[in-house]
Motif scaffolding. Sequence first.
Motif: not given
Length: 610
Positions: A138-139, A143-144, A151-154
Amino acid sequence: MLELLSKYVRVILLFLLNSCMINICFGQTLSFTEISQSIGINFKHDYQIEIEPVNLRVTAGLAVGDYNNDGFPDIYVEAGDIGNNLLFKNRGDGTFVEKGEEAGVHLPNFLGSSPFFVDYDNDGFQDLMVGSLDSQNVRIFKNIDGQTFEEVTNDGLNCAAPTYSFSAGDFNKDGFVDLFLTHWKEDNSENHIYKNQRDGTFKNVDADVDFYNPFGDIDFTFAGNFTDFNNDGWTDLLIASDFGTSQIWVNNNGKAFDHFTDTQIINDENGMGTAIGDYNNDGLLDWFVSSIFDSDGVTEGNWGASGNRLYKNLGNNQFQNVSEESGILDGAWGWGSSFADLNNDGYLDIVQTNGWPKGSDQFYADTTRIFLSNQDGTFTESAIDCGLRDTKQGRGISVLDYDLDGDLDIFINNYRDYPSFWRNDLNNNNQFISIKLIPQEGVTAIGSKVLVYTQGVQQIRELRCGTNYNGQNPLQIHFGLGAVSQIDSLIVKWPNGEIQKQFNLLTNQFLEISQDFKFLPTNEAFFVYPNPFDDNLTTQFQGDSENKYRLRLWDSSGKLIGENDNYSIMDNSCYFEWNLNGTSRIPAGCYFIQLYENNQVVESKKIIKY
């Protein structure tokens, strides 16, 4: 003579329609206009391959949320594999502009499904998640600043199973939303409930909370939703699931989920889309599940034929199947669904999209359904009467007030086709109220319930962050109110148990209600003058230099108007001199001024602006 006869015929027809309780869009009171191209929603969902696998035929996802906090709903869509995903920013003038690549969420070369806006880290900005259909995780995009995403997927959700819907709810009451994911036609595994670790990551807890697949080795879940349907203060799970496997799970005090599915009642044959709302205004949340209605009774494949389901909430974790008598069975091949008061009469209607491209031509040009409430527990299908003739292959659906005109519009993402955006051109005297809930800093408002009372009629809405199937409504609570001009009382029940009550509110408003707004007893040593006031206020109270003080001004709905931390101290008295002329010239009315000492509310006083 012919003109007079025609007049009599019209009168007789109107009388017959009213006496038979047929609720159609007579005289174009409720009508819709398709406007997607003219407002800038100009894309096509499609795939590069001619004949795609079945898991791609069930998708065309969308999410609706206010990612830049400007008060207008924005739209994110997945476009298949022929182009990038798209983020349509609402300009606030009735049009949209595409910002996907600029915002960093365009996802090139990614086959995704069921996008989802949710503020999972409680920083006040809605983040974005997108499910994968090709064995990728899941990606997750944080929101900055309301303009761009990182992106913070990992660092987030570790789930590579094909995902068809998300739902967010705080099942353990720690102030952070947890997630429920669905994975149709996959091997059953522990990949559904993910606990928010409150550090930007999630942990799978299926085994920890006793959640399992009670219907076999294959997972057929399509649309799951967190919702407190039994009003006990703990968010439960209602899951629309294929091949007779829809499910009810009751939250056991945040520690586990108990399986409560009575298959004699919960018997939809092919549960796909879902809607949750109080359709009969009895204070209990009911459950609509879209399925398949085969009009000729002959199933050419492995699907059912008996149609949609409406499960009436009886309380005590019990439902009653009222599908046939309510008039909602025939939705053809159903997908995304939503409760919505489309004509603002105070009763929830149902909108449901549909379609299937293979196996039977009768489902290829299904018409999207609008089941209008007759206000007696029954519905009349009225889409074409309302001008909504939509025969595309609808999948994801959202109901939203995109132009903030007080009525609800409909957006549908269509499989291998252009989208459908139906503007509601409601033309009657019915009133509305629209509410945005602002929680205390650091916690979520999801799970809150809002009750509105008008002339003896009770309505309830739950702030849910969930799926209609491959689609999401914005986090804005909308009530239609009929012809009344005043709300007798409005009650907000926050997730932590706090209750706010407000009385005698005017209709046709967009309100922001803050959890920080509290009514407190007034200390006679807290002076505010003049009262009534025009532009200038003075406050005086006992204070000292060791503490920090701040004033906040709220309107009667709980919306923050302004704040002031500029004060002076003389002889153990603290003075604020506040010129409110710079606060956009606030209108006359009733307001509340609150005094904060070291970030805690200590005093409150009602004041009048003339």
